[in-house]
Design a protein around this motif. Structure first.
Motif, mmCIF file in Angstrom:
data_model
loop_
_atom_site.group_PDB
_atom_site.id
_atom_site.type_symbol
_atom_site.label_atom_id
_atom_site.label_comp_id
_atom_site.label_asym_id
_atom_site.label_seq_id
_atom_site.Cartn_x
_atom_site.Cartn_y
_atom_site.Cartn_z
ATOM 1 N N UNK A 100 0.795 -1.235 0.000
ATOM 2 C CA UNK A 100 0.000 0.000 0.000
ATOM 3 C C UNK A 100 0.826 1.284 0.000
ATOM 4 N N UNK A 101 2.124 1.225 0.398
ATOM 5 C CA UNK A 101 2.900 2.464 0.417
ATOM 6 C C UNK A 101 4.141 2.314 -0.448
ATOM 7 N N UNK A 102 4.563 3.441 -1.048
ATOM 8 C CA UNK A 102 5.697 3.425 -1.978
ATOM 9 C C UNK A 102 7.083 3.309 -1.345
ATOM 10 N N UNK A 125 -3.533 19.963 -9.714
ATOM 11 C CA UNK A 125 -2.837 20.056 -10.987
ATOM 12 C C UNK A 125 -1.505 19.297 -10.947
ATOM 13 N N UNK A 126 -0.723 19.414 -12.015
ATOM 14 C CA UNK A 126 0.608 18.831 -12.043
ATOM 15 C C UNK A 126 1.663 19.942 -11.992
ATOM 16 N N UNK A 145 2.660 23.364 -2.304
ATOM 17 C CA UNK A 145 3.547 22.794 -3.323
ATOM 18 C C UNK A 145 3.796 21.325 -3.011
ATOM 19 N N UNK A 146 3.545 20.431 -3.992
ATOM 20 C CA UNK A 146 3.818 18.994 -3.802
ATOM 21 C C UNK A 146 5.237 18.762 -3.275
ATOM 22 N N UNK A 147 6.191 19.529 -3.844
ATOM 23 C CA UNK A 147 7.597 19.230 -3.554
ATOM 24 C C UNK A 147 7.992 19.561 -2.124
ATOM 25 N N UNK A 148 7.071 20.174 -1.357
ATOM 26 C CA UNK A 148 7.412 20.509 0.036
ATOM 27 C C UNK A 148 6.649 19.649 1.037
ATOM 28 N N UNK A 149 5.781 18.782 0.551
ATOM 29 C CA UNK A 149 5.022 17.923 1.472
ATOM 30 C C UNK A 149 5.987 16.901 2.067
ATOM 31 N N UNK A 150 6.011 16.838 3.401
ATOM 32 C CA UNK A 150 6.988 16.026 4.124
ATOM 33 C C UNK A 150 6.274 14.933 4.914
ATOM 34 N N UNK A 158 10.185 13.186 1.345
ATOM 35 C CA UNK A 158 9.379 14.050 0.486
ATOM 36 C C UNK A 158 8.601 13.143 -0.461
ATOM 37 N N UNK A 159 7.478 12.576 0.013
ATOM 38 C CA UNK A 159 6.819 11.503 -0.739
ATOM 39 C C UNK A 159 6.279 11.902 -2.105
ATOM 40 N N UNK A 160 6.032 13.202 -2.321
ATOM 41 C CA UNK A 160 5.497 13.624 -3.621
ATOM 42 C C UNK A 160 6.607 14.070 -4.563
ATOM 43 N N UNK A 161 7.770 14.336 -4.000
ATOM 44 C CA UNK A 161 8.895 14.719 -4.835
ATOM 45 C C UNK A 161 9.715 13.489 -5.264
ATOM 46 N N UNK A 162 9.838 12.524 -4.337
ATOM 47 C CA UNK A 162 10.712 11.379 -4.589
ATOM 48 C C UNK A 162 10.417 10.652 -5.905
ATOM 49 N N UNK A 163 9.134 10.367 -6.222
ATOM 50 C CA UNK A 163 8.904 9.632 -7.476
ATOM 51 C C UNK A 163 9.367 10.402 -8.704
ATOM 52 N N UNK A 164 9.255 11.737 -8.661
ATOM 53 C CA UNK A 164 9.708 12.530 -9.803
ATOM 54 C C UNK A 164 11.239 12.456 -9.914
ATOM 55 N N UNK A 165 11.904 12.414 -8.741
ATOM 56 C CA UNK A 165 13.365 12.327 -8.746
ATOM 57 C C UNK A 165 13.805 10.957 -9.252
ATOM 58 N N UNK A 166 13.053 9.928 -8.899
ATOM 59 C CA UNK A 166 13.376 8.585 -9.409
ATOM 60 C C UNK A 166 13.305 8.572 -10.935
ATOM 61 N N UNK A 167 12.222 9.141 -11.454
ATOM 62 C CA UNK A 167 12.058 9.160 -12.907
ATOM 63 C C UNK A 167 13.155 10.011 -13.554
ATOM 64 N N UNK A 168 13.412 11.170 -12.961
ATOM 65 C CA UNK A 168 14.427 12.065 -13.537
ATOM 66 C C UNK A 168 15.790 11.387 -13.553
#
Lengths: 210, 210, 210, 210, 210, 210
Positions: D199-201, E73-74, E116-121, E127-137
């Protein structure tokens, strides 16, 4: 602040308290750094390299200890170095006092503030100045052991990896801390049959999952 | 046939031509095996172990060479051994004649039939008696090299694996044959930065695919 | 040619001599393929699947054996099948005659030309029809062994991988051929402590290098 | 304190609350340990092994429950064991009360203090007495699944690894906790095509990085 | 609550704030979700997919911004979107305000609460909303780099893996965070010679142990 | 012999028939090597580098073709190059005649002896001049594919590795030869879900065992 770097005098010690690039970090911040002539020679840095980063060269350890507010070293001070320490001076180096009553009493008598690298703790409870030494010790331990297993060294003649048709040697590692887990990696990499003994299970599970 | 196993006399040689289990293979097939007293001692097999597998013990190398039809050894015969060889006798051992004119001439004069292990070829063109020695040599070479890189051995103080923050040492391996590819595996396992030089590409492609 | 595929009758056998896509290869080339009703059922192919690829369904094994020039099966023919074979007919299947004198004599008496899958050899000396069965056997052997080690199966209760703090189970594999090397891979993958015994060294060196 | 170890009575249970080396830890510290005759037999420890570590043998479970201050078991107490519990006695074992109202009420009525292994928590929030069972369960689950996929067990006949030319079986693992991640390792090692649902990433990212 | 999902208008952006399965999570809990027609089209979800999960379609961004309490939004809002924001409305999206004064001032003037998604801790400081973007990047960066090294792209013509006989390309990664460590894995997997630079050692030791 | 190296004229071709170190091998053996000015420029070797290894520079392709006994190139000759070929001259380059009737007829008319790199066979039946190109093609294919899967390139937006929580992309490789197996390694290294299709099983078993 005046930072002093005497040449290491303990037998077999080739390292030096500050390398030139560390000296530069200090001189840039306005500190004066006093380096004993030849202090870096065995490690591969000549006096000119220190001068280029703003250090001043001192003719002797006496000169360094006499002027410096902070002495930065590698190994515990030897008796002739302890004799040079004085009150209101700080010593920053590996001390390993536990088995060394004479050194402990000497440092207490000196009146200097002595900080042991091996006891510096970071925010996460780690030992940032001890860990790199444990990594090196653990990794070196395996080829040192391989060397000592040679027949010509009085060993039993076992080769860690074995060869096809001859089973690998067994390596038992006591403790799964920094030194132990680094030793385990190298021993596994060399093809040995490795067992790690550790008093608690969770650390074993962590290593097992890697 | 009478098979003779003299004690190895070359300096640093702890091996023996036949281990007890090989002796048994021969005695079972009706051969007589003559083993010099103490021949297996350095390798870890005492005289009793040989007697249990049907060998007869001989008091001296002279006795072994005098009686045996076939001499089985490890290292090339030393001058005092060459002097004991005689016509209609066979010698089976590593010879490495190429750089050793004196030995070559001595063997020719002896009249014995001398077969070098390192030249025995199998149906597939392999060298089944040389390959295991090359495997051992290649694998040992890496920890021997790691030992010689130590500062106390006159080396530059590099650790093959490096540690986090310090890059690994570079290891260059000349030739991708049995010794070279075994050395490469151990060096990679120890964390070194390994390059293999080989005059032909297909063997490199094979290693690369492993 | 008329190719016949009877339903397998040996106990526990769920396979079938030709799957529908193999039938299609034959019908496309102008052969007639006769498949016993229900032949593919246990393997997951119904009669309609065979009809779609151009096979004709036969009501019984008798019908298949009576008409076909070539019988394609999986397992060695059972006594009732041997009785149906006849001269000028070919049988293509696994036979494993070595330990089975009754079958051998039955096939000889039948007058049919019987070709054992396990003896078909390719240009490189491989056994292309035996190898896939050995791969399956070697891979299955490991989880079958893991199952039989369970306490409830009368085993000693060992888990192949062990767990952190409990050493892995030891697995000894006899022979480094197709079955053995496939078993070794799965056993290593399951975390067991694996040793492979093989009468010759070069194959061990090959596996060791992978 | 008097510590009692009754023989496990739940069907299929071969383990025992304390192995002899754990008994020694207690007797060394001055505790009296009472072990029911035959308690360790199925696990491989005979009564003599217990006596050698200082345990006293008891003729029956009744004797153990009557005298002991603390009962150490493996499985939840069965009705006949609950009937033997009494106030001012402690029970230490796996309980798994959630789905078992009858046991819960029985334990409450007994007046004993019952501590469930599976709820013991360490300083880091881990479950040190549950984790090893989850490791075993996760690892066993894979070969149990492989067994149940066999045709003869009513499965679809898939082999986890597949073979060259046949794709591997798909394994879906629900949850990336201790059991799930251990199952994943074994399934990957067996060559299956593994997907883990969680359930969690962040835990997935951890596993992904290994 | 009314949740609004406008179509992304920033150039090259094909993503959408909520996918249909996320919409379902909200509608199930009683929220009203307003999705601009065509919002999911570039990402592969048509309007019907949104309607099936209970969303209402809106004809324009104006309609979405006018009604919704929360805008999901994105990308950061573009000037025409900032103009639609209003007090007592919340905006949830990536903002990256640091280098973008005009946006910051626009958002302040709007009176909306912008998260801001990137500041949600999360609780662990991640940073659960930033980490996936960093993985992809981090993962994309490596094949993007491989592409740009091609001669036809103006690169030097190096192939990351090299080939047997040609050494691999060197890849230097700045920072061992989420993006850097993901880039490192892919670059190592592609056969490059990878070095990671990081200001602190413990993270390097972690990566080194994997 | 006079060996001629014209500058490649096919579009996008940056390679050159002989690099300076290959020229040296020829000049050392007494051959004369004629290199068109600028022939190595795109590959990174200037005219001076050729002169240092004993090559003579020619002002134009015409001069090279007029004098050389042997023309060494990379790509198949273009029409203007074919026009320069003449009887008693040899051309050594990649030709790929199968789909190119015009070139074939041109070469036949030229009267030159044309040897295609891609058909040169070694003693073991390998194609030593084709294999390295197939290795490069196979390895490049994967990052080229990764690039083309990007949304901005008209792809579906899949990332080969996926990320934790998003499954990896599926890569199907047609053929398990040199190009295919090299592509497979890179694709696996990038984290894709790879399937290799090959008409024969033994090669799949080989790859599977690596």
């Amino acid at each position: 602040m005046i930072v002093g770097v005497p040449k290491e005098v303990k037998v077999h010690e080739a390292r030096v308290g500050l390398v030139p690039e560390s000296v530069r970090e200090l001189t840039r911040r306005g500190h004066r750094v006093l380096v004993e002539r030849g202090a870096g020679k065995e490690g591969g840095w000549d006096d000119a390299a220190y001068e280029r980063t703003g250090a001043q060269l001192a003719a002797s350890a006496q000169d360094v200890f006499a002027e410096a507010d902070l002495i930065v070293k590698v190994k515990e001070p030897q008796p002739r170095e302890i004799a040079l320490l004085r009150p209101r001076q700080a010593l920053f180096t590996y001390l390993h006092l536990a088995p060394d009553r004479a050194q402990t009493e000497g440092l207490l008598r000196s009146g200097a503030a002595c900080i042991a690298y091996e006891t510096v703790t970071d925010a996460a409870g780690g030992l940032p100045l001890l860990a790199p030494m444990s990594e090196i010790a653990g990794r070196m331990a395996v080829h040192v052991g391989a060397h000592l297993l040679e027949k010509s060294q009085g060993g039993c003649g076992a080769l860690l990896s074995g060869v096809p048709g001859v089973p690998p040697a067994k390596v038992a590692i006591l403790g799964a801390g920094v030194a132990g887990s680094n030793a385990a990696r190298i021993a596994v990499g060399m093809g040995a049959d490795v067992a790690i003994l550790n008093p608690t299970r969770p650390r074993l599970a962590e290593l097992d999952a890697q």
